[in-house]
Design an enzyme around this catalytic site. Structure first.
Site, PDB file in Angstrom:
ATOM      1  N   ARG A  55      -4.900   0.828  -7.442  1.00 28.39           N
ATOM      2  CA  ARG A  55      -3.683   1.355  -6.809  1.00 28.39           C
ATOM      3  C   ARG A  55      -3.036   2.461  -7.631  1.00 28.39           C
ATOM      4  O   ARG A  55      -2.347   3.318  -7.094  1.00 28.39           O
ATOM      5  CB  ARG A  55      -2.628   0.243  -6.672  1.00 28.39           C
ATOM      6  N   GLY A  74       0.778  -1.241   0.000  1.00 28.18           N
ATOM      7  CA  GLY A  74       0.000   0.000   0.000  1.00 28.18           C
ATOM      8  C   GLY A  74       0.806   1.284   0.000  1.00 28.18           C
ATOM      9  O   GLY A  74       0.345   2.307  -0.514  1.00 28.18           O
ATOM     10  N   PHE A 119     -14.044   3.863   2.787  1.00 31.98           N
ATOM     11  CA  PHE A 119     -13.022   3.014   2.182  1.00 31.98           C
ATOM     12  C   PHE A 119     -12.422   3.749   0.999  1.00 31.98           C
ATOM     13  O   PHE A 119     -13.131   4.162   0.086  1.00 31.98           O
ATOM     14  CB  PHE A 119     -13.593   1.664   1.755  1.00 31.98           C
ATOM     15  N   VAL A 120     -11.099   3.931   1.046  1.00 25.71           N
ATOM     16  CA  VAL A 120     -10.440   4.711   0.006  1.00 25.71           C
ATOM     17  C   VAL A 120      -9.517   3.847  -0.847  1.00 25.71           C
ATOM     18  O   VAL A 120      -8.989   2.834  -0.376  1.00 25.71           O
ATOM     19  CB  VAL A 120      -9.645   5.899   0.607  1.00 25.71           C
ATOM     20  N   LYS A 175      -7.521   7.206   9.790  1.00 26.65           N
ATOM     21  CA  LYS A 175      -8.971   7.073  10.051  1.00 26.65           C
ATOM     22  C   LYS A 175      -9.142   6.855  11.545  1.00 26.65           C
ATOM     23  O   LYS A 175      -9.319   5.719  12.002  1.00 26.65           O
ATOM     24  CB  LYS A 175      -9.514   5.832   9.334  1.00 26.65           C
ATOM     25  N   ASP A 223      -5.610  -0.120  -2.501  1.00 28.71           N
ATOM     26  CA  ASP A 223      -6.350  -0.949  -3.445  1.00 28.71           C
ATOM     27  C   ASP A 223      -7.653  -1.448  -2.860  1.00 28.71           C
ATOM     28  O   ASP A 223      -7.886  -1.405  -1.648  1.00 28.71           O
ATOM     29  CB  ASP A 223      -5.512  -2.176  -3.830  1.00 28.71           C
ATOM     30  N   ASP A 278       0.531   3.409   4.171  1.00 30.02           N
ATOM     31  CA  ASP A 278      -0.481   4.195   3.463  1.00 30.02           C
ATOM     32  C   ASP A 278      -1.520   4.758   4.420  1.00 30.02           C
ATOM     33  O   ASP A 278      -1.883   5.922   4.332  1.00 30.02           O
ATOM     34  CB  ASP A 278      -1.151   3.349   2.362  1.00 30.02           C
ATOM     35  N   ASP A 303      -5.540   2.546  10.181  1.00 29.11           N
ATOM     36  CA  ASP A 303      -6.971   2.228  10.236  1.00 29.11           C
ATOM     37  C   ASP A 303      -7.261   1.704  11.643  1.00 29.11           C
ATOM     38  O   ASP A 303      -7.377   2.481  12.577  1.00 29.11           O
ATOM     39  CB  ASP A 303      -7.272   1.223   9.118  1.00 29.11           C
TER      40      ASP A 303
HETATM   41  P1  IMP Z   1      -4.849  -1.507  10.097  1.00 34.08           P
HETATM   42  O1  IMP Z   1      -3.938  -2.619  10.512  1.00 34.08           O
HETATM   43  O2  IMP Z   1      -6.285  -1.809  10.349  1.00 34.08           O
HETATM   44  O3  IMP Z   1      -4.447  -0.150  10.641  1.00 34.08           O
HETATM   45  O4  IMP Z   1      -4.868  -1.415   8.549  1.00 34.08           O
HETATM   46  C1  IMP Z   1      -3.786  -1.342   7.831  1.00 34.08           C
HETATM   47  C2  IMP Z   1      -4.006  -1.778   6.411  1.00 34.08           C
HETATM   48  O5  IMP Z   1      -5.368  -1.994   6.029  1.00 34.08           O
HETATM   49  C3  IMP Z   1      -3.522  -0.652   5.569  1.00 34.08           C
HETATM   50  O6  IMP Z   1      -2.118  -0.716   5.401  1.00 34.08           O
HETATM   51  C4  IMP Z   1      -4.270  -0.889   4.295  1.00 34.08           C
HETATM   52  O7  IMP Z   1      -3.567  -1.806   3.493  1.00 34.08           O
HETATM   53  C5  IMP Z   1      -5.577  -1.512   4.714  1.00 34.08           C
HETATM   54  N1  IMP Z   1      -6.653  -0.503   4.699  1.00 34.08           N
HETATM   55  C6  IMP Z   1      -7.265   0.064   5.757  1.00 34.08           C
HETATM   56  N2  IMP Z   1      -8.194   0.953   5.363  1.00 34.08           N
HETATM   57  C7  IMP Z   1      -8.162   0.959   4.028  1.00 34.08           C
HETATM   58  C8  IMP Z   1      -8.885   1.689   3.007  1.00 34.08           C
HETATM   59  O8  IMP Z   1      -9.760   2.539   3.260  1.00 34.08           O
HETATM   60  N3  IMP Z   1      -8.545   1.406   1.726  1.00 34.08           N
HETATM   61  C9  IMP Z   1      -7.592   0.494   1.377  1.00 34.08           C
HETATM   62  N4  IMP Z   1      -6.894  -0.190   2.275  1.00 34.08           N
HETATM   63  C10 IMP Z   1      -7.173   0.033   3.595  1.00 34.08           C
HETATM   64 MG    MG Z   2      -1.380  -1.870   3.534  1.00 32.88          MG
END
Ligand code: IMP
Ligand code: MG
Length: 171
Positions: A162, A40, A149-150, A126, A156, A95, A98
């Site tokens: 991407r 990402g 969701f972006v 987020k 992606d 990237d 979340d």
């Molecule tokens: P986390 O571990 O939940 O913080 O998420 C990390 C990964 O989830 C990011 O590196 C992204 O690859 C994916 N992700 C989270 N939100 C989004 C989104 O809105 N679009 C695309 N990928 C996302």
């Molecule tokens: Mg990622």
């Protein structure tokens, strides 16, 4: 279809600010290591590294994935082995922050690999999605966004979008 949320020209100027701030913060740090999480962060880190005027910056890539499909992640994080980085400062670049579980796992792995200091830098945040087990906040954030969701600029949806130059919302 994806609808633009943050246009490429805004991303460009914000990434330049982040790079200059990073260079100021890391000035005098011996061989800082930028650790980019694949896939990402590919667009973000390519621009960020070139906007960070430090002569001795190293750039390393590791694949990190939270298992899951589509727009949901299951919570477990798979991470490649990190390079040893004893006594050095590591800047983890991703990237998006979340739930924060990915960055929590990578920060722990960076410490285990010997990093003296670990910083985190994400393009997007987020905050409304944060999990109690995740990293609470990143040291540097490009843009804070709502719970949508972006895709685009490296992000992606099942492997698609991407390559879009803007960060877009899926709808
Ligand atoms: P986390 O571990 O939940 O913080 O998420 C990390 C990964 O989830 C990011 O590196 C992204 O690859 C994916 N992700 C989270 N939100 C989004 C989104 O809105 N679009 C695309 N990928 C996302
Ligand atoms: Mg990622």
């Amino acid at each position: 279809m994806p609808r633009p949320l943050i246009r490429a020209h805004r991303i460009r100027s914000r990434v330049h600010q982040l790079g200059r701030a990073l260079a100021r913060d890391l000035a005098g740090t011996p061989s800082p290591l930028m650790l980019a999480l694949l896939d990402g962060s590919v667009c973000f880190v390519a621009d960020l590294a070139r906007a960070t005027p430090l002569p001795d910056l190293r750039l390393h890539f590791v694949r990190a994935s939270s298992y899951g499909a589509g727009t949901v992640s299951s919570g477990s994080v798979a991470l490649e082995t990190l390079p040893r980085c004893d006594g050095r400062t590591m800047v983890v670049v991703d990237d998006i922050l979340d739930t924060g579980r990915t960055l929590a796992a990578v920060v722990a792995a960076a410490r285990a690999a010997g990093a003296a200091a670990v910083r985190t830098c994400v393009l997007l945040d987020k905050p409304s999605r944060r999990d109690p087990t995740g990293l609470a906040s990143a040291d540097q954030v490009g843009f804070t966004i709502p719970d949508v969701f972006v895709v685009g600029y490296g992000l992606d949806h099942d492997g698609r979008y991407r390559h879009l130059p803007d960060v877009c919302v899926m709808e």
